[in-house]
Design a protein around this motif. Sequence first.
Motif, PDB file in Angstrom:
ATOM      1  N   GLN A 155       0.836  -1.192   0.000  1.00 42.00           N
ATOM      2  CA  GLN A 155       0.000   0.000   0.000  1.00 42.00           C
ATOM      3  C   GLN A 155       0.880   1.256   0.000  1.00 42.00           C
ATOM      4  OE1 GLN A 155      -3.206   0.127   2.947  1.00 42.00           O
ATOM      5  NE2 GLN A 155      -2.796   2.298   3.255  1.00 42.00           N
ATOM      6  N   GLN A 284       5.079   5.400   6.224  1.00 41.96           N
ATOM      7  CA  GLN A 284       4.172   4.310   6.588  1.00 41.96           C
ATOM      8  C   GLN A 284       4.945   3.135   7.193  1.00 41.96           C
ATOM      9  OE1 GLN A 284       0.610   3.879   6.317  1.00 41.96           O
ATOM     10  NE2 GLN A 284       1.222   2.135   7.575  1.00 41.96           N
ATOM     11  N   ARG A 311       2.060  -5.482   4.846  1.00 40.76           N
ATOM     12  CA  ARG A 311       0.727  -4.948   5.120  1.00 40.76           C
ATOM     13  C   ARG A 311       0.848  -3.676   5.955  1.00 40.76           C
ATOM     14  NH1 ARG A 311      -2.279 -10.678   6.867  1.00 40.76           N
ATOM     15  NH2 ARG A 311      -1.100 -12.006   5.411  1.00 40.76           N
ATOM     16  N   THR A 328      -5.811   2.118  16.899  1.00 38.34           N
ATOM     17  CA  THR A 328      -5.231   1.388  15.775  1.00 38.34           C
ATOM     18  C   THR A 328      -5.714   1.969  14.445  1.00 38.34           C
ATOM     19  OG1 THR A 328      -7.030  -0.225  15.851  1.00 38.34           O
ATOM     20  CG2 THR A 328      -5.040  -0.730  17.106  1.00 38.34           C
ATOM     21  N   HIS A 329      -4.876   1.865  13.420  1.00 41.04           N
ATOM     22  CA  HIS A 329      -5.191   2.470  12.121  1.00 41.04           C
ATOM     23  C   HIS A 329      -6.135   1.629  11.270  1.00 41.04           C
ATOM     24  CE1 HIS A 329      -1.441   5.328  11.957  1.00 41.04           C
ATOM     25  NE2 HIS A 329      -2.190   5.489  13.039  1.00 41.04           N
ATOM     26  N   ASN A 330      -6.108   0.316  11.436  1.00 42.15           N
ATOM     27  CA  ASN A 330      -6.925  -0.534  10.569  1.00 42.15           C
ATOM     28  C   ASN A 330      -7.075  -1.924  11.194  1.00 42.15           C
ATOM     29  OD1 ASN A 330      -4.401  -1.777  10.089  1.00 42.15           O
ATOM     30  ND2 ASN A 330      -4.052  -0.549   8.255  1.00 42.15           N
ATOM     31  N   ASP A 331      -7.849  -2.769  10.522  1.00 44.41           N
ATOM     32  CA  ASP A 331      -8.084  -4.127  11.029  1.00 44.41           C
ATOM     33  C   ASP A 331      -6.807  -4.964  11.002  1.00 44.41           C
ATOM     34  OD1 ASP A 331     -10.725  -3.541  11.460  1.00 44.41           O
ATOM     35  OD2 ASP A 331     -11.435  -4.442   9.590  1.00 44.41           O
ATOM     36  N   THR A 332      -5.908  -4.673  10.060  1.00 46.10           N
ATOM     37  CA  THR A 332      -4.652  -5.428  10.000  1.00 46.10           C
ATOM     38  C   THR A 332      -3.828  -5.189  11.256  1.00 46.10           C
ATOM     39  OG1 THR A 332      -4.637  -5.232   7.580  1.00 46.10           O
ATOM     40  CG2 THR A 332      -2.580  -5.843   8.636  1.00 46.10           C
ATOM     41  N   THR A 333      -3.859  -3.955  11.759  1.00 50.30           N
ATOM     42  CA  THR A 333      -3.148  -3.657  13.002  1.00 50.30           C
ATOM     43  C   THR A 333      -3.734  -4.447  14.158  1.00 50.30           C
ATOM     44  OG1 THR A 333      -2.733  -1.410  12.185  1.00 50.30           O
ATOM     45  CG2 THR A 333      -2.370  -1.806  14.527  1.00 50.30           C
TER      46      THR A 333
END
Length: 349
Positions: A155, A284, A311, A328-333
């Motif tokens: 990304q 990132q 990721r 957290t920034h996203n579900d992956t985190t």
Amino acid sequence: MNPDIAVDALIYAFSSHGCRAHLETANTLIIRFPEGGKRSVDITEWRMFVSRTPPSALPGNAAHWAQAVVSKHMTQRAAPAAPAPTAPAPAAPAPWAAPPPGPAPWAAPTQQPAAPSEVGRMIEAGTLRVRLYPEDAFAQPPGLREAMLIRPLAQGLVQAVVEDLPDSIRPVNRVDLGGVPENEAFGVGLRAAIEKEDHYTERKEVRGVPMMYVGGQNRYVGAHVHVLGRHVRPGRVGALVAFPLPEYIFVHEIGETVIFQAMATMQDLARTFAADGEKPISSQLYWWRPGGYEQRPEQQALSSGQTPDLRAVGVDMEHNGDQVNVKTHNDTTLELIDLWTREQNIPRR
């Protein structure tokens, strides 16, 4: 003033051949070739062609057009002088005159005579490399990214096959591939960036977080993401990776260090380097999960067309007295945090 995308695309296409081009009049482009020659080209028909062509196709068509002009110039330079005619011959058209009826110089490759592969020449010369760029580096003009030899890495990140020249780095056009498979070009460029360019590794702690750096005095260090297994031994959870500048990769092998602390420290470090360095790539943070790619033999993996599993992850930490709030920034985190928690046998609330 609106940009003259028809001319800008041509100027960029000629620059990929080492030529300098500028507009002399509205429809006259002056091209200066690397060896010192000069040619004036009438671009009236090119403008007409562009007016009825989708913008996404412009870079690729410009590359074909420039290739045709440069090839013609090189052929004329290499041709032996013709014997004197026994009778007056009709005057030859000026080199910048409108072409005779037939396929336009920017027509599809199947309409052009076969030309030697530029990428093949670069492979023989050993000048191919792979460089990491931010995703928006090739956003303009429209269609540029599709015309260049580029692929996504993660990304916000892309990898580009480039030609390493003595005083510059030139991204390679897809049209230059000829018959060379794309994956082979990437494989050759990656191997050269990893093996031929000097690099070093260093381990240190930053705010109590153990890290490993891959660094070098060149802009191809990012290629080492394909061989991180040479440098680190990540556990079952993997590693955190950042690419703030072309000259660095930062890696934290995920282990006993509290994952929130590790992520926050890595983010701060990446942001600092990206803000202060030249030609930043990204601040990132990425979660590297070794898997199928790393299980392949290394040399086979480089030319496989696959890339490591990276990721995007991140956290924001707010300190409120003795308490720390983590966002957290996203579900992956969340997935990363959950996996680390289970690996450390920490009871979940």
